[in-house]
Design a protein around this motif. Structure first.
Motif, PDB file in Angstrom:
ATOM      1  N   THR A  66       0.848  -1.196   0.000  1.00 23.87           N
ATOM      2  CA  THR A  66       0.000   0.000   0.000  1.00 23.87           C
ATOM      3  C   THR A  66       0.883   1.246   0.000  1.00 23.87           C
ATOM      4  O   THR A  66       2.086   1.173   0.258  1.00 23.87           O
ATOM      5  CB  THR A  66      -0.934   0.016   1.227  1.00 23.87           C
ATOM      6  N   TRP A  67       0.290   2.397  -0.269  1.00 21.62           N
ATOM      7  CA  TRP A  67       1.046   3.645  -0.356  1.00 21.62           C
ATOM      8  C   TRP A  67       1.703   4.035   0.959  1.00 21.62           C
ATOM      9  O   TRP A  67       2.664   4.791   0.976  1.00 21.62           O
ATOM     10  CB  TRP A  67       0.161   4.778  -0.864  1.00 21.62           C
ATOM     11  N   ASP A  68       1.188   3.542   2.071  1.00 25.44           N
ATOM     12  CA  ASP A  68       1.795   3.874   3.362  1.00 25.44           C
ATOM     13  C   ASP A  68       2.824   2.820   3.797  1.00 25.44           C
ATOM     14  O   ASP A  68       3.162   2.709   4.966  1.00 25.44           O
ATOM     15  CB  ASP A  68       0.723   4.062   4.439  1.00 25.44           C
ATOM     16  N   ALA A  69       3.333   2.039   2.832  1.00 26.17           N
ATOM     17  CA  ALA A  69       4.379   1.023   3.055  1.00 26.17           C
ATOM     18  C   ALA A  69       3.928  -0.110   3.970  1.00 26.17           C
ATOM     19  O   ALA A  69       4.715  -0.691   4.702  1.00 26.17           O
ATOM     20  CB  ALA A  69       5.666   1.664   3.572  1.00 26.17           C
ATOM     21  N   ASP A  70       2.657  -0.414   3.913  1.00 31.55           N
ATOM     22  CA  ASP A  70       2.116  -1.559   4.638  1.00 31.55           C
ATOM     23  C   ASP A  70       1.803  -2.628   3.598  1.00 31.55           C
ATOM     24  O   ASP A  70       1.884  -2.389   2.405  1.00 31.55           O
ATOM     25  CB  ASP A  70       0.850  -1.154   5.388  1.00 31.55           C
ATOM     26  N   PHE A  71       1.453  -3.813   4.044  1.00 30.68           N
ATOM     27  CA  PHE A  71       1.050  -4.843   3.102  1.00 30.68           C
ATOM     28  C   PHE A  71      -0.296  -5.413   3.502  1.00 30.68           C
ATOM     29  O   PHE A  71      -0.656  -5.428   4.663  1.00 30.68           O
ATOM     30  CB  PHE A  71       2.111  -5.950   2.990  1.00 30.68           C
ATOM     31  N   LYS A  72      -1.039  -5.845   2.503  1.00 34.34           N
ATOM     32  CA  LYS A  72      -2.366  -6.423   2.705  1.00 34.34           C
ATOM     33  C   LYS A  72      -2.428  -7.758   1.974  1.00 34.34           C
ATOM     34  O   LYS A  72      -1.790  -7.947   0.941  1.00 34.34           O
ATOM     35  CB  LYS A  72      -3.453  -5.495   2.130  1.00 34.34           C
ATOM     36  N   TRP A  73      -3.216  -8.681   2.513  1.00 36.71           N
ATOM     37  CA  TRP A  73      -3.411  -9.986   1.894  1.00 36.71           C
ATOM     38  C   TRP A  73      -4.469  -9.898   0.803  1.00 36.71           C
ATOM     39  O   TRP A  73      -5.417  -9.134   0.920  1.00 36.71           O
ATOM     40  CB  TRP A  73      -3.889 -11.001   2.942  1.00 36.71           C
ATOM     41  N   PHE A  74      -4.302 -10.707  -0.243  1.00 36.55           N
ATOM     42  CA  PHE A  74      -5.354 -10.849  -1.241  1.00 36.55           C
ATOM     43  C   PHE A  74      -5.242 -12.232  -1.875  1.00 36.55           C
ATOM     44  O   PHE A  74      -4.228 -12.896  -1.775  1.00 36.55           O
ATOM     45  CB  PHE A  74      -5.285  -9.738  -2.300  1.00 36.55           C
ATOM     46  N   ARG A  75      -6.323 -12.661  -2.488  1.00 38.28           N
ATOM     47  CA  ARG A  75      -6.348 -13.959  -3.164  1.00 38.28           C
ATOM     48  C   ARG A  75      -6.188 -13.720  -4.654  1.00 38.28           C
ATOM     49  O   ARG A  75      -6.840 -12.879  -5.238  1.00 38.28           O
ATOM     50  CB  ARG A  75      -7.652 -14.681  -2.883  1.00 38.28           C
ATOM     51  N   SER A  76      -5.306 -14.486  -5.251  1.00 38.41           N
ATOM     52  CA  SER A  76      -5.011 -14.331  -6.668  1.00 38.41           C
ATOM     53  C   SER A  76      -4.978 -15.700  -7.320  1.00 38.41           C
ATOM     54  O   SER A  76      -4.479 -16.652  -6.735  1.00 38.41           O
ATOM     55  CB  SER A  76      -3.653 -13.640  -6.837  1.00 38.41           C
TER      56      SER A  76
END
Length: 158
Positions: A66-76
């Motif tokens: 993310t733009w704030d240098a965090d990470f998020k989970w997603f399914r791909s």
């Protein structure tokens, strides 16, 4: 903090996981075509009372930045992963050493997954999800004290 590596492959697993049968075979097979490939398992759910895998469908492996240098989970559905999970991965010793390993100044939790991912992609490597390698993970649950962190982080001091 430097570690002398003995084998050809380095595997990082959080201490609160239960690798499922065959994970190592799937890791090695997926790494074989390209030494610059980091492999990440399908991360399933762990029942902490029985230490067994409870969910085989809907497993996670991919993260995004993310733009704030965090990470998020997603399914791909794709095999390539933009940002890896820092605590569950396999990497060749050669690629680990060529990319410089983990940054020695990162001495608290978090950020290593983003750092290693960026190093990999910017240096010509790849990060691949290995659906045949399943690792059950203990996720934090708000109503279960056993899953809560037992440490405090002072963000201002890090």
């Amino acid at each position: 903090f430097r570690v002398r590596l003995q084998g050809d492959v380095v595997v990082f697993f959080d201490c609160h996981v239960a690798p499922q049968p065959g994970w190592h075979t799937a890791f090695l097979k997926a790494m074989q075509p390209n030494y610059r490939r980091i492999v990440v398992p399908s991360i399933t759910d762990l029942d902490i009372d029985t230490w067994t895998q409870t969910q085989r469908t809907g497993a996670a492996s991919s993260c995004y930045l993310t733009w704030d240098a965090d990470f998020k989970w997603f399914r791909s559905g794709g095999k390539y992963i933009p940002i890896l999970s820092g605590g569950l991965l396999g990497i060749s010793k050669r690629w680990w050493e060529e990319t410089g390993g983990y940054d020695e100044m990162m001495d608290t939790w978090g950020g290593e997954n983003i750092d290693q991912s960026l190093r990999t992609w910017l240096c010509g490597g790849e990060i691949v999800a290995v659906s045949d390698a399943q690792v059950a993970h203990m996720w934090r649950k708000p109503n279960d004290q056993r899953t809560q962190a037992r440490y405090k982080m002072d963000v201002m001091q890090t």
